[in-house]
Design a protein around this motif. Structure first.
Motif, PDB file in Angstrom:
ATOM      1  N   SER A  15      58.157  47.555  17.885  1.00  0.00           N
ATOM      2  CA  SER A  15      59.049  47.924  16.783  1.00  0.00           C
ATOM      3  C   SER A  15      59.121  49.417  16.502  1.00  0.00           C
ATOM      4  O   SER A  15      59.420  49.826  15.381  1.00  0.00           O
ATOM      5  CB  SER A  15      58.633  47.172  15.520  1.00  0.00           C
ATOM      6  OG  SER A  15      57.238  47.270  15.286  1.00  0.00           O
ATOM      7  N   ILE A  19      66.103  47.465  18.389  1.00  0.00           N
ATOM      8  CA  ILE A  19      66.224  46.281  17.537  1.00  0.00           C
ATOM      9  C   ILE A  19      64.956  46.068  16.722  1.00  0.00           C
ATOM     10  O   ILE A  19      65.010  45.725  15.537  1.00  0.00           O
ATOM     11  CB  ILE A  19      66.547  45.040  18.393  1.00  0.00           C
ATOM     12  CG1 ILE A  19      67.958  45.159  18.991  1.00  0.00           C
ATOM     13  CG2 ILE A  19      66.427  43.760  17.569  1.00  0.00           C
ATOM     14  CD1 ILE A  19      68.289  44.064  19.989  1.00  0.00           C
ATOM     15  N   ASN A  87      59.435  40.361  19.141  1.00  0.00           N
ATOM     16  CA  ASN A  87      60.525  41.196  19.637  1.00  0.00           C
ATOM     17  C   ASN A  87      60.188  41.903  20.941  1.00  0.00           C
ATOM     18  O   ASN A  87      61.092  42.288  21.690  1.00  0.00           O
ATOM     19  CB  ASN A  87      60.883  42.241  18.570  1.00  0.00           C
ATOM     20  CG  ASN A  87      61.883  43.258  19.078  1.00  0.00           C
ATOM     21  OD1 ASN A  87      63.053  42.965  19.263  1.00  0.00           O
ATOM     22  ND2 ASN A  87      61.399  44.478  19.351  1.00  0.00           N
ATOM     23  N   ILE A 137      62.893  37.034  19.715  1.00  0.00           N
ATOM     24  CA  ILE A 137      64.116  37.764  20.041  1.00  0.00           C
ATOM     25  C   ILE A 137      64.394  37.551  21.521  1.00  0.00           C
ATOM     26  O   ILE A 137      63.822  38.202  22.396  1.00  0.00           O
ATOM     27  CB  ILE A 137      63.999  39.262  19.710  1.00  0.00           C
ATOM     28  CG1 ILE A 137      63.548  39.441  18.250  1.00  0.00           C
ATOM     29  CG2 ILE A 137      65.337  39.956  19.951  1.00  0.00           C
ATOM     30  CD1 ILE A 137      64.463  38.787  17.221  1.00  0.00           C
ATOM     31  N   SER A 139      67.897  36.451  24.098  1.00  0.00           N
ATOM     32  CA  SER A 139      69.100  37.161  24.548  1.00  0.00           C
ATOM     33  C   SER A 139      70.135  36.139  24.981  1.00  0.00           C
ATOM     34  O   SER A 139      69.785  35.013  25.362  1.00  0.00           O
ATOM     35  CB  SER A 139      68.761  38.068  25.743  1.00  0.00           C
ATOM     36  OG  SER A 139      69.923  38.552  26.374  1.00  0.00           O
ATOM     37  N   PRO A 182      70.690  38.027  20.928  1.00  0.00           N
ATOM     38  CA  PRO A 182      71.644  39.136  20.876  1.00  0.00           C
ATOM     39  C   PRO A 182      72.438  39.232  22.171  1.00  0.00           C
ATOM     40  O   PRO A 182      71.976  38.815  23.245  1.00  0.00           O
ATOM     41  CB  PRO A 182      70.760  40.379  20.714  1.00  0.00           C
ATOM     42  CG  PRO A 182      69.401  39.855  20.349  1.00  0.00           C
ATOM     43  CD  PRO A 182      69.310  38.494  20.972  1.00  0.00           C
ATOM     44  N   THR A 185      73.580  45.216  23.119  1.00  0.00           N
ATOM     45  CA  THR A 185      73.290  45.919  21.871  1.00  0.00           C
ATOM     46  C   THR A 185      72.956  47.371  22.180  1.00  0.00           C
ATOM     47  O   THR A 185      72.179  47.658  23.100  1.00  0.00           O
ATOM     48  CB  THR A 185      72.104  45.257  21.145  1.00  0.00           C
ATOM     49  OG1 THR A 185      72.399  43.866  20.932  1.00  0.00           O
ATOM     50  CG2 THR A 185      71.828  45.920  19.818  1.00  0.00           C
ATOM     51  N   SER A 187      70.961  49.760  21.775  1.00  0.00           N
ATOM     52  CA  SER A 187      69.619  50.235  21.455  1.00  0.00           C
ATOM     53  C   SER A 187      69.314  51.452  22.328  1.00  0.00           C
ATOM     54  O   SER A 187      70.114  51.840  23.179  1.00  0.00           O
ATOM     55  CB  SER A 187      68.601  49.131  21.728  1.00  0.00           C
ATOM     56  OG  SER A 187      68.596  48.812  23.108  1.00  0.00           O
ATOM     57  N   VAL A 228      72.104  47.810  16.422  1.00  0.00           N
ATOM     58  CA  VAL A 228      70.789  47.190  16.206  1.00  0.00           C
ATOM     59  C   VAL A 228      70.712  46.598  14.800  1.00  0.00           C
ATOM     60  O   VAL A 228      70.039  45.585  14.576  1.00  0.00           O
ATOM     61  CB  VAL A 228      69.645  48.197  16.450  1.00  0.00           C
ATOM     62  CG1 VAL A 228      69.575  48.570  17.924  1.00  0.00           C
ATOM     63  CG2 VAL A 228      69.794  49.442  15.580  1.00  0.00           C
ATOM     64  N   GLU A 229      71.405  47.211  13.853  1.00  0.00           N
ATOM     65  CA  GLU A 229      71.393  46.705  12.488  1.00  0.00           C
ATOM     66  C   GLU A 229      72.087  45.344  12.385  1.00  0.00           C
ATOM     67  O   GLU A 229      71.673  44.489  11.594  1.00  0.00           O
ATOM     68  CB  GLU A 229      72.057  47.698  11.534  1.00  0.00           C
ATOM     69  CG  GLU A 229      71.267  48.973  11.296  1.00  0.00           C
ATOM     70  CD  GLU A 229      71.393  49.980  12.432  1.00  0.00           C
ATOM     71  OE1 GLU A 229      70.591  50.935  12.470  1.00  0.00           O
ATOM     72  OE2 GLU A 229      72.303  49.815  13.292  1.00  0.00           O
ATOM     73  N   VAL A 231      72.090  42.999  14.610  1.00  0.00           N
ATOM     74  CA  VAL A 231      71.118  42.000  15.057  1.00  0.00           C
ATOM     75  C   VAL A 231      70.029  41.819  14.005  1.00  0.00           C
ATOM     76  O   VAL A 231      69.646  40.692  13.669  1.00  0.00           O
ATOM     77  CB  VAL A 231      70.500  42.411  16.408  1.00  0.00           C
ATOM     78  CG1 VAL A 231      69.429  41.410  16.836  1.00  0.00           C
ATOM     79  CG2 VAL A 231      71.583  42.524  17.477  1.00  0.00           C
ATOM     80  N   ALA A 232      69.540  42.926  13.467  1.00  0.00           N
ATOM     81  CA  ALA A 232      68.472  42.863  12.471  1.00  0.00           C
ATOM     82  C   ALA A 232      68.880  42.064  11.244  1.00  0.00           C
ATOM     83  O   ALA A 232      68.061  41.349  10.655  1.00  0.00           O
ATOM     84  CB  ALA A 232      68.044  44.273  12.072  1.00  0.00           C
TER      85      ALA A 232
END
Length: 261
Positions: A15, A19, A87, A137, A139, A182, A185, A187, A228-229, A231-232
């Motif tokens: 983290s 993501i 994640n 997480i 895909s 997701p 994305t 990232s 990324v937001e 997905v978050a």
């Protein structure tokens, strides 16, 4: 809808960016105390600072959770949590015939076994307390296996299978287990992969990413990479009390890439 996670502890693996960092920020923004993880201390410190500077609660754990020893060290340092976000993941385009056994094993250990080990460690405490959230997480590649990295797709399918099985194992409790799928994305990982093309074309990164999506995932309905937001936001909802009836699900944040209802 007001999501309140005050008093909850969340662990988000991998983290320090992308993501994972967006999820950590989102959970902290709803009041959770977040454990941020990465393999390098400077990156972990920066992520923790980004969350605390915004008014959230965060602590760091430096360790490689792609190994059994790393997972054991995390559990020793943080014996319990209410929300576990698996994640951590790696990806690498490589043709099937050029992918050795070692790469298959590495992807399995990092993408699958990290979540298996941590779920095995934390789910009993969640079950005892009769509340918890575990989210893998995965895909869209779990269902739409990418020909350019079959070993990656295999690991993402395995995550969905583990999440579904664990949801059934927790049947009758207030512990939910889900996977989030997701699509492409934007990232740091995708940005790094697209950097040579951006430098060659001098296009904005978002435009290069959109071109990539339409070339490699032409079924995309949003016709761009997700942020990324975006997905978050889904992960934060699934971590909330409001998502209490959603479990055993593979929830898509794929921009409509998967051509199925």
């Amino acid at each position: 809808m007001q999501i309140d996670l005050a008093g909850r502890t969340a662990i988000v693996t991998g983290s320090t960016g992308g993501i994972g960092l967006a999820i950590a920020k989102g959970l902290a923004g709803c009041g959770a105390r977040v454990v941020v993880n990465g393999r390098r201390a400077p990156a972990v410190e920066r992520a923790v600072a980004a969350i605390t500077d915004a008014g959230g609660q965060a602590v760091g754990f430096v360790g490689d959770l792609g190994t059994a020893d790393g997972c054991a060290a995390l559990v020793a340092a943080h014996p319990a949590c209410d929300i576990l976000i698996n994640n951590l993941g790696i990806f690498e385009p490589r043709d099937f015939f050029d992918t050795p056994d070692a790469d298959w094993t590495r992807f399995f250990e990092v993408n699958v076994m990290s979540g298996v080990r941590l779920s095995r460690a934390y789910l009993p405490g969640m079950e005892k307390g009769d509340w918890g959230r575990v989210i893998f997480i995965s895909s869209e590649s779990a269902l739409n296996i990418p020909v350019e990295m079959i070993h990656y797709g295999f690991s993402k399918t395995a995550q969905v299978a583990v999440a579904r099985g664990l949801a059934e194992r927790m049947a009758g409790t207030n512990v939910t287990v889900n996977s989030v799928l997701p699509g492409p994305t934007l990232s740091e990982g995708l940005a790094d992969m697209l950097r040579p093309e951006q430098e060659r074309t001098h296009k904005p990164l978002a435009e290069v990413a959109a071109d990539f999506v339409m070339t490699h995932r032409p079924s995309s309905i949003i016709r761009r990479a997700a942020t990324v937001e975006e997905v978050a936001n889904m992960v934060v909802y699934l971590s909330s009390p409001q998502a209490s009836a959603t479990t055993g699900a593979a929830v898509r944040v794929d921009g409509g890439v998967l051509s199925t209802i």
